[in-house]
Design a protein around this motif. Structure first.
Motif, PDB file in Angstrom:
ATOM      1  N   PHE A  95      28.555  41.883  35.323  1.00 12.92           N
ATOM      2  CA  PHE A  95      28.304  42.425  34.033  1.00 12.92           C
ATOM      3  C   PHE A  95      26.748  42.608  33.754  1.00 12.92           C
ATOM      4  O   PHE A  95      25.981  41.892  33.860  1.00 12.92           O
ATOM      5  N   ASP A 106      16.448  38.119  28.281  1.00 12.35           N
ATOM      6  CA  ASP A 106      17.577  38.420  29.484  1.00 12.35           C
ATOM      7  C   ASP A 106      17.106  38.646  30.595  1.00 12.35           C
ATOM      8  O   ASP A 106      17.787  39.124  31.565  1.00 12.35           O
ATOM      9  N   SER A 132      20.302  37.026  34.335  1.00 17.75           N
ATOM     10  CA  SER A 132      20.643  38.292  33.640  1.00 17.75           C
ATOM     11  C   SER A 132      22.057  38.593  33.568  1.00 17.75           C
ATOM     12  O   SER A 132      22.694  38.157  34.444  1.00 17.75           O
ATOM     13  N   GLY A 133      22.628  39.372  32.486  1.00 11.78           N
ATOM     14  CA  GLY A 133      23.760  39.818  32.677  1.00 11.78           C
ATOM     15  C   GLY A 133      24.821  38.986  31.718  1.00 11.78           C
ATOM     16  O   GLY A 133      25.837  38.372  32.055  1.00 11.78           O
ATOM     17  N   HIS A 134      24.203  38.701  30.350  1.00 12.70           N
ATOM     18  CA  HIS A 134      25.079  38.008  29.578  1.00 12.70           C
ATOM     19  C   HIS A 134      25.364  38.872  28.328  1.00 12.70           C
ATOM     20  O   HIS A 134      24.723  39.828  28.214  1.00 12.70           O
ATOM     21  N   ARG A 135      26.402  38.552  27.812  1.00  7.35           N
ATOM     22  CA  ARG A 135      26.737  39.150  26.455  1.00  7.35           C
ATOM     23  C   ARG A 135      26.192  38.805  25.076  1.00  7.35           C
ATOM     24  O   ARG A 135      26.880  39.034  24.005  1.00  7.35           O
ATOM     25  N   VAL A 168      31.073  32.093  24.032  1.00  7.39           N
ATOM     26  CA  VAL A 168      31.638  33.481  24.336  1.00  7.39           C
ATOM     27  C   VAL A 168      30.968  34.380  24.849  1.00  7.39           C
ATOM     28  O   VAL A 168      31.350  35.288  25.733  1.00  7.39           O
ATOM     29  N   ALA A 169      29.751  34.444  24.525  1.00  7.13           N
ATOM     30  CA  ALA A 169      29.066  35.472  24.806  1.00  7.13           C
ATOM     31  C   ALA A 169      28.600  35.428  26.398  1.00  7.13           C
ATOM     32  O   ALA A 169      27.854  36.313  27.048  1.00  7.13           O
ATOM     33  N   SER A 189      32.681  34.963  29.010  1.00  5.26           N
ATOM     34  CA  SER A 189      34.096  35.688  28.820  1.00  5.26           C
ATOM     35  C   SER A 189      34.331  36.485  29.798  1.00  5.26           C
ATOM     36  O   SER A 189      33.241  36.977  30.676  1.00  5.26           O
ATOM     37  N   TYR A 190      35.526  36.796  30.128  1.00  5.76           N
ATOM     38  CA  TYR A 190      35.988  37.937  31.120  1.00  5.76           C
ATOM     39  C   TYR A 190      35.533  37.723  32.727  1.00  5.76           C
ATOM     40  O   TYR A 190      35.147  38.689  33.129  1.00  5.76           O
ATOM     41  N   MET A 191      35.654  36.286  32.897  1.00  6.83           N
ATOM     42  CA  MET A 191      35.295  36.249  34.544  1.00  6.83           C
ATOM     43  C   MET A 191      34.095  36.698  35.241  1.00  6.83           C
ATOM     44  O   MET A 191      33.877  36.962  36.381  1.00  6.83           O
ATOM     45  N   THR A 192      33.190  36.873  34.194  1.00  5.10           N
ATOM     46  CA  THR A 192      31.780  36.875  34.813  1.00  5.10           C
ATOM     47  C   THR A 192      30.914  35.795  34.150  1.00  5.10           C
ATOM     48  O   THR A 192      31.147  35.254  33.047  1.00  5.10           O
ATOM     49  N   THR A 193      29.584  35.288  34.776  1.00  8.58           N
ATOM     50  CA  THR A 193      28.924  34.302  34.286  1.00  8.58           C
ATOM     51  C   THR A 193      27.616  34.526  34.571  1.00  8.58           C
ATOM     52  O   THR A 193      27.049  35.008  35.914  1.00  8.58           O
ATOM     53  N   PRO A 194      26.708  34.280  33.708  1.00 11.48           N
ATOM     54  CA  PRO A 194      25.219  34.369  33.897  1.00 11.48           C
ATOM     55  C   PRO A 194      24.467  32.847  34.769  1.00 11.48           C
ATOM     56  O   PRO A 194      23.456  32.555  34.823  1.00 11.48           O
ATOM     57  N   TRP A 195      25.665  31.741  34.402  1.00 14.13           N
ATOM     58  CA  TRP A 195      25.101  30.417  34.643  1.00 14.13           C
ATOM     59  C   TRP A 195      24.933  30.196  36.240  1.00 14.13           C
ATOM     60  O   TRP A 195      25.888  30.538  37.049  1.00 14.13           O
TER      61      TRP A 195
END
Lengths: 384, 330
Positions: free
Chosen positions: A259, A288, B26-29, B62-63, B66-72
């Motif tokens: 993502f 970010d 990077s890559g969070h909602r 949630v941000a 969610s949806y099987m991806t993570t920035p952690w």
């Protein structure tokens, strides 16, 4: 028969706008004796600033309300749209929504002979150079204007709402008719200028519609992620973390590969590496984690992950060092620092050309205004 | 006056001394310009790779995942809205037991639980209180964006007086629907848990490195610790995301959000709004759409409340007792 309209908008910034357009299509259609209903895409909520979202409106002249709802309600997304409205033209580069859909073409749902209706000051060929190729022809229409960005509480009443309604009547009168749009706006607001704005947009769009043929557009470069079936989940619904990795240089930090969120931006930061004083603030304050430390105490930026919040440009103490530039000017997310390193003078000329002299200026409360200013004067020698 | 306790910890003095590597990548909602994401980024950077984080339901759950991806990059686990405190105790107790039984190597593993203002300041308060009475090493971070921001901005006990939320829309009859003054959570926890050695408030970006060092201090002092952060939210506070840092700075400089540490019961100010000129709260309020409906009278009231916090409170900005100790009159 069902007519389907989708409104592609920037999360929160255009939430009120999209909701009003969708809702008013339904009211105008029902005043014309049709049945309609409107809803938001389920997976877009909770919305985040800038992330591409969708609102839908469905209209039918012959179905009962229950039948229409059964056909169109409670779906993750629609399969096809007669009109796809786009209220921020930078979304033509692709939209990666909040739910896990991947980066999708903006014209993905537009049916044959349907219409992609974009609020934009760009020429049509400047938009179709980003859209995906389709096996059939569809129409492209533009409403002349800037993206109307506002906030959750303060709405920007700049007539974009009325003009989009007028434009929809122009591109597909079977959804709503322009006379009904005008009558509704007058009845609701008693303000003639709103009805006039709708009519003017209607007339202009009739002149500004072109046909997009299967030869136009690009082969879509993004893959759609494959969602795991229920039995493929790991114990405890474990999600694999990005592997830990860091080294100096572009892309040296491991990132979430599935993502990326780069399609959230309307503007991107363009960096003049030769002006940089290595203060570290862009890197430190980026929410970010987009800046990569590189040799020479500079910071490269990963555009695929940058969401264009503009914080780096705001905290940068050097005038003209980081400037936010219209996203539609760029074809590539490649490392700007590698470009600079291989050809410093060429990069600086390229950066200045992209930056131009116009600067986007937002007030603190987003909905209260927006200006395009001439850049503040900086000695020409410093600008390469 | 009691001496401030010395905490042996490695203070990061300049930005160049902070780790370059991200533990939250990077890559969070999150929203454009999200300050709570800055809290996540800097606490994980300060704590380093040997850290386990748990997160209560809220924006930062949630941000991010969610949806099987993570920035952690560090291990992270979701826990329920009110379970910030209990998840920290459970994780820390499990680590202690595994080490005692020799199932994992003896080493320092940081346990950090974070929760939002609804999850921490309202719903999860009892769980945090219980955690602060234990002897486990854990840090609880309350990231406060002054609303239930994940579900599109509902008022919480931490929402500023007068702010618009979906629960408190201004109307023609009642201009102000958020009548409550912000709950004073960090001092409440400090006063109520005398054996908790470290309670602090912070802002992720102002003053620079302040939050980073507070996390390091909290983890070094040991036992249960608590940090409350002030997170401007471009979505709910309705300002353009590029101004996130500026809004945070104005909140601190106007004194509406006091910055301090309470170490073994001694208060020290990180930004002393008594000694340094406080900017008028008006400058802070007019830059946010959530206050677009308020009028001069309301701004004067908010200013008078902030003035009272700093001029009349027994411990300015911290404890709302006034006038010292009086003998009983009846």
């Amino acid at each position: 028969m069902i007519k389907r309209v989708e409104i592609n908008y920037r999360g929160i910034f255009q939430k009120t706008l999209a909701k009003r357009i969708g809702g008013d299509i339904v009211i105008i259609a029902s005043r014309m004796g049709k049945v309609g209903f409107s809803n938001g895409r389920y997976s877009d909520s909770p919305e985040r600033n800038g992330i591409p979202c969708k609102y839908f409106a469905f209209v039918s002249p012959d179905l009962e309300e229950e039948e229409l709802e059964a056909e169109c309600g409670a779906k993750l997304d629609i399969d096809e749209a007669d009109v796809s409205v786009v209220v921020d033209d930078t979304m033509v580069k692709g939209v990666e929504p909040w739910g896990w859909h991947g980066v999708r073409p903006i014209n993905e749902k537009v049916v044959e002979k349907g219409c992609l209706l974009v609020v934009s000051r760009k020429r049509h060929d400047e938009l179709t150079r980003f859209t995906a190729r389709t096996p059939y022809s569809y129409r492209l229409a533009t409403i002349d204007g800037d993206a109307s960005l506002a906030g959750l509480w303060v709405f920007k009443d700049d007539l974009t709402h009325e003009r989009v309604l007028g434009a929809i009547a122009a591109v597909d009168p079977a959804i709503i008719a322009i006379d009904a749009v005008e009558a509704y706006l007058l009845a609701k607001t008693k303000q003639e200028h709103r009805a006039r704005a709708a009519r003017e947009a209607y007339d202009a769009v009739l002149r500004q519609t072109s046909v997009v043929t299967p030869e136009q557009g690009i082969a879509w470069p993004h893959e759609t992620p494959e969602l795991p079936p229920w039995h493929a989940f790991e114990e405890g619904a474990v999600v694999r973390a990005p592997a830990r990795h860091f080294e100096m240089g572009p892309g040296g930090q491991s990132r979430n590969a599935s993502f990326k969120r780069g399609t959230t931006k309307t503007l991107r930061p363009v960096i003049r590496f030769d002006l940089c004083i290595s203060c570290t603030l862009c890197w430190l304050d980026c929410p970010d984690e987009c800046f990569d430390p590189v040799e020479g105490r500079l910071y490269d930026v990963s555009y695929a992950y940058c969401v264009g919040c503009g914080k780096c440009a705001d905290v940068c103490p050097i005038p003209e060092c980081i400037v936010m530039v219209d996203e539609l000017q760029f074809d590539s997310d490649a490392s700007p620092w590698e470009h600079y390193r291989s050809d410093p003078d060429g990069y600086t000329r390229w950066a200045e050309e992209k930056k131009g002299t116009a600067r986007y200026a937002y007030p603190h409360v987003t909905g209260t205004g927006f200006e395009i200013r001439e850049r503040e004067s900086v000695a020409p020698k410093d600008l390469g | 006056m009691a001496e401030t306790t010395f905490i042996p910890f490695e203070k990061v003095k300049t930005v160049r001394d902070t780790p370059l590597e991200e533990m939250y990548t990077s890559g969070h909602r999150t929203c454009q310009g999200c300050e709570s994401a800055m809290v996540m980024r800097h606490f994980s950077k300060a704590a380093g790779p040997r850290t386990i984080a748990t997160g209560s339901t809220g924006c930062m759950y949630v941000a991010n995942t969610s949806y099987m991806t993570t920035p952690w990059i560090i291990p992270w686990m979701h826990t329920q809205l009110g379970a910030g405190g209990s998840s920290a105790v459970g994780t820390s107790a499990a680590l202690r037991a595994l080490m005692r039984k020799g199932k994992i190597a003896e080493e320092k593993i940081n346990v950090i639980a974070f929760c939002g203002d609804l999850g921490g300041g309202d719903m999860g308060l009892s769980g945090i209180s219980a955690a602060l009475q234990t002897d486990y090493d854990l840090l609880i971070i309350l990231y406060d964006n002054e609303s239930a921001a994940n579900t599109d901005i509902q008022a919480t006990g931490m929402t500023t007086y007068g702010a618009q939320t979906t629960f408190t829309p201004p109307g023609t009859k009642h201009r102000i629907m958020q009548h409550r003054w912000k709950k004073n959570v960090a001092p409440m926890l400090a006063v109520g848990h005398p054996t908790c050695r470290y309670v602090a408030t912070a802002s992720a970006t102002y003053p620079p490195l302040d939050f980073h060092n507070k996390v390091r201090k909290a983890l070094s002092i040991g036992g249960p610790t608590f940090i409350h952060t002030f997170d401007p939210c471009p979505k709910g506070w309705d300002y353009h995301p590029q101004y996130s840092r500026e809004i945070g700075e104005l909140g601190i400089k106007s004194g509406i959000f006091p910055l301090y540490e309470i170490i073994d019961g001694t208060v020290s100010y990180s930004y002393d709004a008594r000694k340094r000129a406080r900017t008028p709260v008006r400058e802070y309020l007019v830059k946010q759409g959530r206050f677009a409906h308020i009028i001069d009278e309301d701004i004067d009231y908010i200013q008078s409340m902030v003035d009272s916090m700093w001029n009349e409170w027994e411990i300015p900005g911290v404890a709302p007792f006034k006038g010292g100790l009086e003998p009983a009159k009846n």
